[in-house]
Write a protein that holds these residues in place. Structure first.
Motif, PDB file in Angstrom:
ATOM      1  N   LEU A  49       0.807  -1.226   0.000  1.00  0.00           N
ATOM      2  CA  LEU A  49       0.000   0.000   0.000  1.00  0.00           C
ATOM      3  C   LEU A  49       0.839   1.275   0.000  1.00  0.00           C
ATOM      4  O   LEU A  49       0.295   2.375  -0.092  1.00  0.00           O
ATOM      5  N   TYR A  65      -8.349  -0.441  -5.055  1.00  0.00           N
ATOM      6  CA  TYR A  65      -8.277  -1.300  -3.873  1.00  0.00           C
ATOM      7  C   TYR A  65      -8.854  -0.617  -2.643  1.00  0.00           C
ATOM      8  O   TYR A  65      -9.021   0.598  -2.594  1.00  0.00           O
ATOM      9  N   SER A  66      -9.159  -1.459  -1.678  1.00  0.00           N
ATOM     10  CA  SER A  66      -9.644  -0.981  -0.395  1.00  0.00           C
ATOM     11  C   SER A  66      -8.873  -1.750   0.675  1.00  0.00           C
ATOM     12  O   SER A  66      -8.402  -2.859   0.412  1.00  0.00           O
ATOM     13  N   TYR A  67      -8.745  -1.176   1.860  1.00  0.00           N
ATOM     14  CA  TYR A  67      -7.851  -1.783   2.858  1.00  0.00           C
ATOM     15  C   TYR A  67      -8.461  -1.768   4.255  1.00  0.00           C
ATOM     16  O   TYR A  67      -8.943  -0.745   4.718  1.00  0.00           O
ATOM     17  N   TYR A 126     -15.652  -0.891  10.558  1.00  0.00           N
ATOM     18  CA  TYR A 126     -14.591  -0.658   9.552  1.00  0.00           C
ATOM     19  C   TYR A 126     -14.809  -1.582   8.356  1.00  0.00           C
ATOM     20  O   TYR A 126     -14.681  -1.172   7.189  1.00  0.00           O
ATOM     21  N   LEU A 129     -17.373  -0.329   5.995  1.00  0.00           N
ATOM     22  CA  LEU A 129     -16.864   0.714   5.102  1.00  0.00           C
ATOM     23  C   LEU A 129     -16.038   0.103   3.971  1.00  0.00           C
ATOM     24  O   LEU A 129     -16.160   0.505   2.807  1.00  0.00           O
ATOM     25  N   VAL A 130     -15.215  -0.862   4.323  1.00  0.00           N
ATOM     26  CA  VAL A 130     -14.318  -1.475   3.330  1.00  0.00           C
ATOM     27  C   VAL A 130     -15.103  -2.292   2.311  1.00  0.00           C
ATOM     28  O   VAL A 130     -14.887  -2.175   1.101  1.00  0.00           O
ATOM     29  N   GLU A 133     -16.964  -0.569  -0.538  1.00  0.00           N
ATOM     30  CA  GLU A 133     -16.182   0.057  -1.618  1.00  0.00           C
ATOM     31  C   GLU A 133     -16.249  -0.869  -2.843  1.00  0.00           C
ATOM     32  O   GLU A 133     -16.053  -2.069  -2.713  1.00  0.00           O
TER      33      GLU A 133
ATOM     34  N   THR B 109      -5.333   5.423   2.209  1.00  0.00           N
ATOM     35  CA  THR B 109      -5.891   4.387   1.338  1.00  0.00           C
ATOM     36  C   THR B 109      -6.866   5.019   0.349  1.00  0.00           C
ATOM     37  O   THR B 109      -7.054   4.535  -0.760  1.00  0.00           O
ATOM     38  N   ARG B 110      -7.475   6.108   0.766  1.00  0.00           N
ATOM     39  CA  ARG B 110      -8.526   6.722  -0.052  1.00  0.00           C
ATOM     40  C   ARG B 110      -8.060   7.935  -0.839  1.00  0.00           C
ATOM     41  O   ARG B 110      -8.760   8.381  -1.747  1.00  0.00           O
TER      42      ARG B 110
END
Lengths: 261, 254
Positions: A49, A65-67, A126, A129-130, A133, B109-110
């Motif tokens: 990342l 991507y999402s994390y 969390y 939210l991820v 996406e 990340t965003r």
């Protein structure tokens, strides 16, 4: 291929946290990076990342991507509802409707402040939210840590459905049972290196347990010793002595112990 | 990002705004009372020597002039003293709080590092500028409403000194906020620098180190003009500090 990592090296002062790690994550695949605490999983994901600068190696991410980080920290002064609204303003690929649906399913009170949520609830908030996406790759660092068994199962079910829409998951965990349930490919990481990587079924097929008189050497990993016998986890082609099937727990434990004779 | 950043700094911006405005209304309406008190002291037979030294009689006479009073007591004393502290309060949690609380990963990340850095800095600078402009323009607005004879021609110079001084201490604190992983170190480091630079500035060759003499506008009151050289120098230093902070932020590990 959604994610490609080649010869990733990352050191902290004199300690090599990640030592020449390479792997690919294909489209529609759940890739699990499995290892004990301190194996280098989080450092690997942070290098991917860009949160940590790799000493060397090549990282390619094809797509969005999402994390989900290991520390599930959100803005403590915000309510859950406000956090979703804020995320909508910050993130371009976020679907707030889906986030609210997930929050409802996880029974997270929308009007509650993040600061007042328990660890498990914070993780679920969390995750909502991820998972809301709309991205090509979901990177998740220990996503079920601290969840009760019911919620853990539900989260695993949700993760399992992600590849159905052609999306991929890169997942780190130290819990064997959940990796066994959802992963397509497993990489076992020990002391910064990937010591084994394969399709889960292939991995189970590849190794057997061999019981030999104590002191007899085999080309494999010493799993355990009794007064009279040693039990090795060895590749089928190297098998000798009394051969028994090896389950994934045994393979993992032997590889992590790393006592290769 | 704008919405979130404004939410983040809402409380401290409001507190600073009310503190600043409140402080002004402890100074401006008490012009006559201050004069009366100081005159009473000067009429004492055994006036304390320290008071005589720091508040000479001719200074007290000049204080009867409203413009002199408000420029020296507001810009040159009350507001001026607090400007570095107010700027530090606006800047210290900007990056360090995100790093300390672990929310920097959420942001990065965003959004790109470039966007995160410049959004945070630009929004905070805008809020700080609005605050400083308000505090600087308050004497002018108050004088108009209170029908006081006010020399507006100095107000621009004082406003620039206030703004540039605030920006200098803001950017310096931002640098440490980017560098450190917790919120205490940036503020301690900047307060340390403020204290030591003020002390070092006592020595004549190093007078330029004392930003207070610039912020308090002593040169404006004596010459009637803005200190252009110091302003340009500070602006250059601000640009260098800001670009250094950006470079550090781009390379920082989280």
């Amino acid at each position: 291929m959604v994610l490609s990592v080649k010869n990733l090296v990352k050191s902290y002062r004199n300690k090599r946290a990640v030592d020449g790690v390479s792997f690919d994550v294909e489209k529609g695949q759940i890739f699990a990076l499995l290892g004990p605490n301190g194996a280098g999983k989080t450092t690997t994901i942070k290098c991917i990342l860009g949160f940590r600068k790799a000493d060397s190696g090549e990282i390619t991410i094809n797509g969005s991507y999402s994390y989900l980080p290991e520390q599930k920290e959100l803005y403590r002064y915000m309510t859950v509802e406000r956090m979703v609204q804020t995320n909508e303003k910050i993130s371009r690929m976020f679907n707030p409707k889906k986030a609210f649906e997930l929050l409802e399913e996880f029974q997270i009170p929308l009007k509650e402040k993040i600061a007042n949520l328990s660890h498990g609830m914070k993780t679920l908030a969390y995750l909502s939210l991820v998972l809301a996406e709309d991205v090509d790759l979901y990177l998740m660092d220990e996503p079920t840590w601290g969840l009760d068994p019911l919620m853990r199962n539900r989260v695993l079910e949700l993760v399992r459905t992600i590849p159905q829409s052609g999306k991929s998951v890169f997942y780190t965990s130290h819990i064997l049972s959940e990796v066994e349930r959802i992963a397509d490919v497993v990489a076992i990481m020990v002391k910064g290196r990937i010591v084994e990587m394969d399709n889960l079924d292939n991995l189970k097929e590849k190794y057997v347990a061999c019981v030999v008189p104590r002191g007899e050497k085999l080309n494999g990993y010493l799993y355990k010793s009794t007064k009279e016998e040693d039990v090795y986890i060895v590749k089928k082609s190297e098998a000798n002595g009394k051969i028994q099937p090896a389950d994934f727990d045994m393979i993992f434990e032997a590889l992590v112990k790393g006592v290769k004779v | 990002m704008i919405h979130k950043e404004l939410s983040d700094m809402k409380l401290r911006s409001i507190v600073i705004f009310f503190l600043g405005a409140g402080l002004f209304f402890f100074v401006a309406p008490f012009h006559k009372l201050t004069l009366e008190m100081l005159n009473e002291y000067t009429q004492l037979e055994n006036m304390p020597k320290l008071l005589e030294r720091f508040v000479p009689k001719n200074f007290i006479e000049r204080l009867s002039d409203w413009s002199f009073y408000i420029y020296t007591q507001w810009f040159g004393k009350n507001l001026g003293q607090f400007i570095p502290i107010l700027a530090m309060i606006m800047a210290f949690p900007l990056f360090a709080r995100e790093t300390e609380n672990g929310t920097m990963e959420y942001l990065l990340t965003r959004n790109s590092r470039k966007k995160v850095f410049w959004s945070k800095v630009c929004i905070a600078i805008t809020v700080l500028t609005v605050q400083m402009l308000t505090f600087s323009l308050l004497p002018g607005i108050y004088s108009w409403f209170a029908s006081q004879d006010f020399k507006y021609e100095y107000l621009g110079a004082y406003t620039i000194h206030t703004l540039v001084g605030a920006l200098f201490w803001f950017t310096l604190t931002v640098l440490f906020s980017v560098m450190y992983d917790d919120q205490v170190k940036p503020i301690l480091t900047t307060v340390g620098i403020l204290a030591s630079s003020t002390v070092i500035g006592i020595f004549k060759p190093l007078r330029f180190m004392n930003t207070y003499s610039y912020i308090l506008g002593s040169r404006i009151i004596s010459t009637g003009k803005m200190d252009v050289t110091y302003t340009v120098s500070l602006l250059s230093v601000i640009a260098v500090i800001l670009m250094s902070s950006y470079a550090i932020f781009l390379k920082k590990e989280f």
